[in-house]
Design an enzyme around this catalytic site. Structure first.
Site, mmCIF file in Angstrom:
data_model
loop_
_atom_site.group_PDB
_atom_site.id
_atom_site.type_symbol
_atom_site.label_atom_id
_atom_site.label_comp_id
_atom_site.label_asym_id
_atom_site.label_seq_id
_atom_site.Cartn_x
_atom_site.Cartn_y
_atom_site.Cartn_z
ATOM 1 N N ASN A 91 0.812 -1.220 0.000
ATOM 2 C CA ASN A 91 0.000 0.000 0.000
ATOM 3 C C ASN A 91 0.846 1.272 0.000
ATOM 4 O O ASN A 91 0.377 2.307 -0.452
ATOM 5 C CB ASN A 91 -0.924 -0.043 1.240
ATOM 6 N N ILE A 94 3.607 7.313 -2.755
ATOM 7 C CA ILE A 94 3.724 8.773 -2.769
ATOM 8 C C ILE A 94 3.231 9.264 -4.118
ATOM 9 O O ILE A 94 3.160 8.498 -5.083
ATOM 10 C CB ILE A 94 5.174 9.259 -2.513
ATOM 11 N N SER A 143 -4.284 2.547 -8.426
ATOM 12 C CA SER A 143 -5.066 3.789 -8.511
ATOM 13 C C SER A 143 -5.778 3.789 -9.856
ATOM 14 O O SER A 143 -5.357 3.076 -10.785
ATOM 15 C CB SER A 143 -4.096 4.967 -8.434
ATOM 16 N N TYR A 156 3.566 9.427 -11.230
ATOM 17 C CA TYR A 156 2.706 8.594 -10.375
ATOM 18 C C TYR A 156 1.941 7.592 -11.232
ATOM 19 O O TYR A 156 1.893 6.393 -10.945
ATOM 20 C CB TYR A 156 1.742 9.522 -9.627
ATOM 21 N N SER A 157 1.350 8.107 -12.320
ATOM 22 C CA SER A 157 0.586 7.262 -13.229
ATOM 23 C C SER A 157 1.478 6.141 -13.797
ATOM 24 O O SER A 157 1.072 4.977 -13.877
ATOM 25 C CB SER A 157 0.086 8.149 -14.378
ATOM 26 N N ALA A 158 2.711 6.506 -14.161
ATOM 27 C CA ALA A 158 3.654 5.509 -14.702
ATOM 28 C C ALA A 158 3.939 4.430 -13.665
ATOM 29 O O ALA A 158 3.961 3.232 -13.975
ATOM 30 C CB ALA A 158 4.951 6.200 -15.124
ATOM 31 N N SER A 159 4.119 4.853 -12.413
ATOM 32 C CA SER A 159 4.453 3.862 -11.368
ATOM 33 C C SER A 159 3.282 2.911 -11.129
ATOM 34 O O SER A 159 3.483 1.716 -10.881
ATOM 35 C CB SER A 159 4.829 4.570 -10.058
ATOM 36 N N LYS A 160 2.054 3.432 -11.230
ATOM 37 C CA LYS A 160 0.886 2.580 -11.005
ATOM 38 C C LYS A 160 0.645 1.677 -12.228
ATOM 39 O O LYS A 160 0.261 0.517 -12.063
ATOM 40 C CB LYS A 160 -0.344 3.437 -10.688
HETATM 41 N N1 LIG Z 1 -5.741 8.998 -1.398
HETATM 42 C C1 LIG Z 1 -6.063 8.816 -2.663
HETATM 43 O O1 LIG Z 1 -6.809 9.612 -3.265
HETATM 44 C C2 LIG Z 1 -5.550 7.586 -3.392
HETATM 45 C C3 LIG Z 1 -6.152 7.251 -4.616
HETATM 46 C C4 LIG Z 1 -5.692 6.134 -5.299
HETATM 47 C C5 LIG Z 1 -4.666 5.370 -4.779
HETATM 48 N N2 LIG Z 1 -4.092 5.717 -3.590
HETATM 49 C C6 LIG Z 1 -2.981 4.893 -3.112
HETATM 50 O O2 LIG Z 1 -3.236 4.452 -1.786
HETATM 51 C C7 LIG Z 1 -1.993 4.199 -1.131
HETATM 52 C C8 LIG Z 1 -2.035 4.830 0.243
HETATM 53 O O3 LIG Z 1 -2.098 6.241 0.108
HETATM 54 P P1 LIG Z 1 -2.919 7.161 1.120
HETATM 55 O O4 LIG Z 1 -3.932 7.874 0.314
HETATM 56 O O5 LIG Z 1 -3.328 6.397 2.307
HETATM 57 O O6 LIG Z 1 -1.805 8.253 1.488
HETATM 58 P P2 LIG Z 1 -0.993 8.561 2.823
HETATM 59 O O7 LIG Z 1 -1.921 8.790 3.968
HETATM 60 O O8 LIG Z 1 -0.050 9.628 2.460
HETATM 61 O O9 LIG Z 1 -0.207 7.202 3.108
HETATM 62 C C9 LIG Z 1 0.922 6.833 2.405
HETATM 63 C C10 LIG Z 1 1.662 5.798 3.229
HETATM 64 O O10 LIG Z 1 2.836 5.387 2.513
HETATM 65 C C11 LIG Z 1 3.924 5.416 3.409
HETATM 66 N N3 LIG Z 1 5.183 5.613 2.705
HETATM 67 C C12 LIG Z 1 5.542 6.638 1.893
HETATM 68 N N4 LIG Z 1 6.814 6.474 1.495
HETATM 69 C C13 LIG Z 1 7.251 5.322 2.061
HETATM 70 C C14 LIG Z 1 8.490 4.628 2.035
HETATM 71 N N5 LIG Z 1 9.557 5.076 1.340
HETATM 72 N N6 LIG Z 1 8.603 3.480 2.757
HETATM 73 C C15 LIG Z 1 7.548 3.013 3.469
HETATM 74 N N7 LIG Z 1 6.359 3.630 3.516
HETATM 75 C C16 LIG Z 1 6.218 4.775 2.827
HETATM 76 C C17 LIG Z 1 3.613 6.547 4.367
HETATM 77 O O11 LIG Z 1 4.272 6.350 5.598
HETATM 78 P P3 LIG Z 1 5.651 7.056 6.085
HETATM 79 O O12 LIG Z 1 5.618 8.476 5.605
HETATM 80 O O13 LIG Z 1 5.564 6.918 7.577
HETATM 81 O O14 LIG Z 1 6.748 6.251 5.504
HETATM 82 C C18 LIG Z 1 2.127 6.358 4.577
HETATM 83 O O15 LIG Z 1 1.883 5.410 5.569
HETATM 84 C C19 LIG Z 1 -0.906 4.745 -2.052
HETATM 85 O O16 LIG Z 1 -0.305 3.681 -2.764
HETATM 86 C C20 LIG Z 1 -1.670 5.650 -2.996
HETATM 87 O O17 LIG Z 1 -1.029 5.782 -4.245
HETATM 88 C C21 LIG Z 1 -4.511 6.803 -2.884
#
Ligand SMILES: NC(=O)c1ccc[n+]([C@@H]2O[C@H](COP(=O)([O-])OP(=O)(O)OC[C@H]3O[C@@H](n4cnc5c(N)ncnc54)[C@H](OP(=O)(O)O)[C@@H]3O)[C@@H](O)[C@H]2O)c1
Length: 258
Positions: A91, A94, A143, A156-160
């Site tokens: 999960n 960034i 995503s 971001y799009s590329a990574s997903k």
């Molecule tokens: N929110 C949206 O609208 C949305 C939509 C589609 C998909 N997503 C996907 O959902 C997932 C979770 O995102 P979220 O929305 O919950 O955002 P978030 O609250 O910012 O959570 C992101 C999580 O990733 C962790 N992280 C970031 N860099 C890291 C690293 N180098 N090593 C380990 N952990 C890391 C962060 O923890 P630390 O900073 O403590 O490391 C945090 O726990 C992501 O993959 C995101 O792309 C989100």
């Protein structure tokens, strides 16, 4: 089954906030045993305490998923604590918010790839032998940006998209092994990732994180191959091959471009 994850041994990356933290809380309510991974230890400890209050077991494993070595240790510690592994939830992620033409620092793109793509690949590599033993599950949080090109989020799009290529291939490799691979594509969800990006501006409101996590838990329980969220996402994947220009226009509007 009422609580399909009772007693299950689960790793969640990105468990310190947002979707990952809510997944942890919901799975803990079912009585799961959770290894919580992310970089910020104090936030992980808070999530772990909430998990224990809900009846789950929780182990905090501070992990930067860009480090292959730390991903290896994450699986090792979870297996040492619980004796095996039933579910890996990739999960951690960034994002970015800038037109590619205006991007001065290309390291942004490398960082996104390192966290979102390679982080998931590393964690999966070290978890896989244990998941094969338990005929377990892999869940990957992609995503809608993994399905269509998302303007201002090109990296971001590329990574997903890379996650889809990798995990679709892995699913085929794992056919018959008992291990399932579920790719999840949320739309906008109200979490901290909304604040990422150089302008710091918040996006419009999205799905509540509790609703999003609930859908993910149910998809994991059913071993679904893919979960696409939001009405636009569901319809969009069927019309994209026929009306790609329409999808492009919707994508521009979604991020506020004319
Ligand atoms: N929110 C949206 O609208 C949305 C939509 C589609 C998909 N997503 C996907 O959902 C997932 C979770 O995102 P979220 O929305 O919950 O955002 P978030 O609250 O910012 O959570 C992101 C999580 O990733 C962790 N992280 C970031 N860099 C890291 C690293 N180098 N090593 C380990 N952990 C890391 C962060 O923890 P630390 O900073 O403590 O490391 C945090 O726990 C992501 O993959 C995101 O792309 C989100």
């Amino acid at each position: 089954m009422a609580n399909p994850f009772a007693g299950k041994r689960i790793i969640i990356t990105g468990a310190s906030s947002g979707i990952g933290a809510e997944l942890a809380r919901q799975l803990a309510s079912q009585g799961a045993r959770l290894a919580l991974a992310a970089r910020r230890e104090p936030e992980l400890q808070t999530v772990a305490a909430a998990c224990r209050e809900r009846g789950g077991e929780a182990l905090v494993v501070p992990t930067d998923v860009t480090s292959e070595e730390q991903c290896r240790r994450l699986s090792e510690q979870a297996v040492a604590a619980w004796g095996g592994l039933d579910l890996l939830i990739n999960n951690a992620g960034i994002s970015m918010r800038k037109l590619f033409a205006e991007l001065d620092d290309l390291s942004v793109l490398a960082n996104i790839m390192a966290v979102n793509y390679l982080g998931s690949v590393y964690c999966t590599h070290y978890a896989l032998p244990h998941l094969l033993q338990s005929r377990g599950r892999i869940v990957v949080i992609s995503s809608l940006a993994g399905k269509v090109g998302a303007p201002t989020r090109s990296g971001y799009s590329a990574s997903k998209h890379a996650l889809h290529g990798f995990f679709d291939a892995l699913r085929v490799e794992l056919a018959g092994s008992g291990v399932s691979v579920t790719l999840v594509c949320p739309g906008f969800v109200d979490t901290g990732i909304r604040r990422y990006g150089e302008d710091g501006a918040l996006r419009p409101r999205g799905m509540a994180v509790e609703v999003c996590a609930g859908k993910i838990v149910r998809a994991a329980a059913r071993r679904r191959r893919e979960l696409v969220m939001t009405p636009i996402g569901k319809v969009g994947r069927f019309i994209k091959p026929f009306l790609p220009g329409l999808i492009d226009r919707v994508a521009r509007r979604k991020v506020g471009l004319p």
